[in-house]
Design a protein around this motif. Structure first.
Motif, PDB file in Angstrom:
ATOM      1  N   LEU A 108     -49.185  18.058 -21.491  1.00 51.83           N
ATOM      2  CA  LEU A 108     -48.666  17.162 -22.522  1.00 51.83           C
ATOM      3  C   LEU A 108     -49.710  16.132 -22.953  1.00 51.83           C
ATOM      4  O   LEU A 108     -49.695  15.685 -24.109  1.00 51.83           O
ATOM      5  CB  LEU A 108     -47.399  16.474 -22.022  1.00 51.83           C
ATOM      6  N   PRO A 139     -49.268  16.903 -26.927  1.00 52.16           N
ATOM      7  CA  PRO A 139     -48.013  16.152 -26.805  1.00 52.16           C
ATOM      8  C   PRO A 139     -46.864  16.716 -27.632  1.00 52.16           C
ATOM      9  O   PRO A 139     -45.698  16.449 -27.321  1.00 52.16           O
ATOM     10  CB  PRO A 139     -48.396  14.744 -27.272  1.00 52.16           C
ATOM     11  N   MET A 197     -43.760  18.502 -25.984  1.00 53.40           N
ATOM     12  CA  MET A 197     -42.691  17.821 -25.261  1.00 53.40           C
ATOM     13  C   MET A 197     -41.343  18.153 -25.895  1.00 53.40           C
ATOM     14  O   MET A 197     -41.187  18.065 -27.113  1.00 53.40           O
ATOM     15  CB  MET A 197     -42.910  16.301 -25.280  1.00 53.40           C
ATOM     16  N   PRO A 244     -42.506  11.567 -27.621  1.00 55.98           N
ATOM     17  CA  PRO A 244     -43.870  11.295 -27.164  1.00 55.98           C
ATOM     18  C   PRO A 244     -44.443   9.986 -27.689  1.00 55.98           C
ATOM     19  O   PRO A 244     -45.452   9.504 -27.164  1.00 55.98           O
ATOM     20  CB  PRO A 244     -44.676  12.487 -27.694  1.00 55.98           C
ATOM     21  N   TRP A 275     -43.534   8.667 -21.076  1.00 53.13           N
ATOM     22  CA  TRP A 275     -44.675   9.247 -20.368  1.00 53.13           C
ATOM     23  C   TRP A 275     -44.654   8.949 -18.873  1.00 53.13           C
ATOM     24  O   TRP A 275     -45.246   9.699 -18.084  1.00 53.13           O
ATOM     25  CB  TRP A 275     -45.977   8.759 -21.005  1.00 53.13           C
ATOM     26  N   VAL A 279     -43.050  11.828 -17.070  1.00 54.62           N
ATOM     27  CA  VAL A 279     -43.680  13.151 -17.170  1.00 54.62           C
ATOM     28  C   VAL A 279     -44.206  13.667 -15.832  1.00 54.62           C
ATOM     29  O   VAL A 279     -43.971  14.839 -15.487  1.00 54.62           O
ATOM     30  CB  VAL A 279     -44.792  13.131 -18.237  1.00 54.62           C
ATOM     31  N   VAL A 307     -44.760  13.885 -34.242  1.00 52.87           N
ATOM     32  CA  VAL A 307     -45.136  12.764 -33.383  1.00 52.87           C
ATOM     33  C   VAL A 307     -45.754  11.671 -34.252  1.00 52.87           C
ATOM     34  O   VAL A 307     -46.754  11.885 -34.934  1.00 52.87           O
ATOM     35  CB  VAL A 307     -46.140  13.214 -32.303  1.00 52.87           C
ATOM     36  N   VAL A 324     -48.918   8.823 -30.697  1.00 48.38           N
ATOM     37  CA  VAL A 324     -48.928   8.948 -29.243  1.00 48.38           C
ATOM     38  C   VAL A 324     -49.637   7.734 -28.654  1.00 48.38           C
ATOM     39  O   VAL A 324     -50.694   7.328 -29.145  1.00 48.38           O
ATOM     40  CB  VAL A 324     -49.642  10.250 -28.818  1.00 48.38           C
TER      41      VAL A 324
END
Length: 401
Positions: free
Chosen positions: A274, A278, A281, A288, A294, A297, A347, A350
């Motif tokens: 990830l 990412p 996910m 993410p 996170w 994770v 996303v 991130v």
């Protein structure tokens, strides 16, 4: 009841490690026991070796190493064989694997004496220890059990308390199937990975093979036979098949952990996958773009990964072999859904984070230090967030950011 045996011939060191490990292990574990009669235990190991080679059964004689779930050995101990030659803790680990019923093996001070964290990451696949650590690290709780998030817990360390039971499960399964089973078929390595194996990974399993078919045909018996005297292995399989299966599982797990998973380009675990991609996910696991997600994770399993990848690319028995979930990277990287998932990724942003190998959590990049591991290729550089008072070596592997 989980039993831990400490093998150290200097009393002060032995007492110190008993105290330190007692404080580190889960509360359900009994206190470790020091080996009392070192000369007698060593003598019995060599007597068993002679008996094995002469086709005799000596298992009814007591050996101080038998029946322990964990063996902790000092590399510098003084052990003499029948020929009065001095043997090291590494040799003791090898002999105990073959001649005594031991589980997980820890050897201290063989490759480093002063580092809590080994920046090389690659471990030592040829060692008969499951893990090699400096003695100063053997009483760290993260070696033995789960710890509070953010404490010292190197990602490459096994959680010994968790793996003891899984190793027994795998050994029983292999014992039922037999050591003439294919290693590759037993672990379920797909063709995409088999065809991508670097030479050193291939040759560790089969020094003489040339093709993928040769590797698939390699049995556990053959794998062990290129590491240990072939006649000894044949006799061990015949007389103590359960112990032979446990030996095969331990050696295969070391290969998988250090050579197949370690580089993260054959197998890839959830945090490194990830961090790399990412958008894989699963939305039901979290967003993410959310930094808090996170932190869940590293403890997540395959549920953190989107369908269909988590079903079609997973190493199904990864948690038994390695103590963590993982996926076959060459198969995943070529999967038809990757391009579509990438194009649909929404996303937003991130977080600027990196996976800290020494803490097993994600940390902000400004708080982390990058380093070079032994692993070559695209994923050899990793991150740590060093703890004050702990040693990270070799120091020259740490990079200026």
């Amino acid at each position: 009841m989980t039993t831990i045996l400490i093998c150290e011939d200097e009393q002060a060191n032995s007492d110190r490690w008993v105290r330190g490990i007692s404080a580190a292990v889960p509360t359900t574990f009994p206190a470790p026991s020091p080996l009392v009669d070192h000369p007698g235990a060593f003598k019995e190991l060599f007597a068993r070796l002679r008996a094995l080679r002469e086709g005799r059964n000596r298992e009814e004689e007591h050996c101080g190493f038998d029946g322990n779930d964990v063996l902790v050995v000092d590399y510098d101990l003084v052990m003499f064989g029948d020929d009065n030659a001095r043997h090291t803790g590494e040799e003791l680990a090898r002999l105990c694997r073959i001649l005594a019923d031991v589980g997980y093996v820890v050897v201290m001070n063989q490759y480093n004496r002063s580092a809590h964290f080994d920046l090389r990451l690659s471990g030592h696949p040829n060692s008969y220890a499951d893990i090699n650590v400096a003695a100063i690290a053997v009483d760290k709780p993260g070696l033995w059990r789960s710890v509070t998030v953010g404490e010292f817990k190197p990602w490459y360390w096994d959680s010994i308390s968790d793996l003891i039971k899984s190793r027994k499960t795998l050994s029983l399964k292999l014992g039922d199937k037999g050591l003439d089973s294919s290693v590759i078929e037993f672990i379920g390595m797909p063709d995409e990975v088999l065809n991508a194996l670097p030479d050193e990974v291939y040759e560790h399993l089969n020094r003489d093979g040339k093709t993928s078919d040769d590797l698939v045909a390699t049995t556990f018996h053959q794998f062990l036979g290129q590491q240990i005297e072939s006649k000894d292995i044949a006799r061990l399989i015949m007389t103590k098949p359960g112990r032979a299966a446990a030996l095969a599982v331990a050696r295969t797990a070391k290969w998988l952990s250090r050579m197949v998973l370690g580089p993260q380009d054959l197998l890839v675990d959830i945090p490194h996958l990830l961090e790399r991609l990412p958008f894989l996910m699963d939305p039901e696991f979290g967003d993410p773009a959310d930094p808090a997600v996170w932190q869940r994770v590293p403890l997540a399993g395959l549920e953190a990964i989107v369908e269909p990848l988590r079903n079609e690319c997973a190493f199904l028995e990864s948690e038994l072999w390695l103590g963590k979930a993982s996926l076959w990277w060459p198969k995943l990287d070529r999967h038809e859904s990757i391009r579509e998932l990438r194009s649909k990724a929404t996303v937003r942003s991130v977080p600027n984070i990196a996976f800290a190998e020494d803490r097993s959590i994600f940390v902000p990049i400004p708080e982390a230090e990058e380093f070079r591991s032994d692993y070559q290729g695209r994923y050899g550089r990793r991150w740590v967030k060093p703890f004050d008072g702990l040693e990270y070596e070799p120091r020259r592997r740490l990079l200026e950011i």
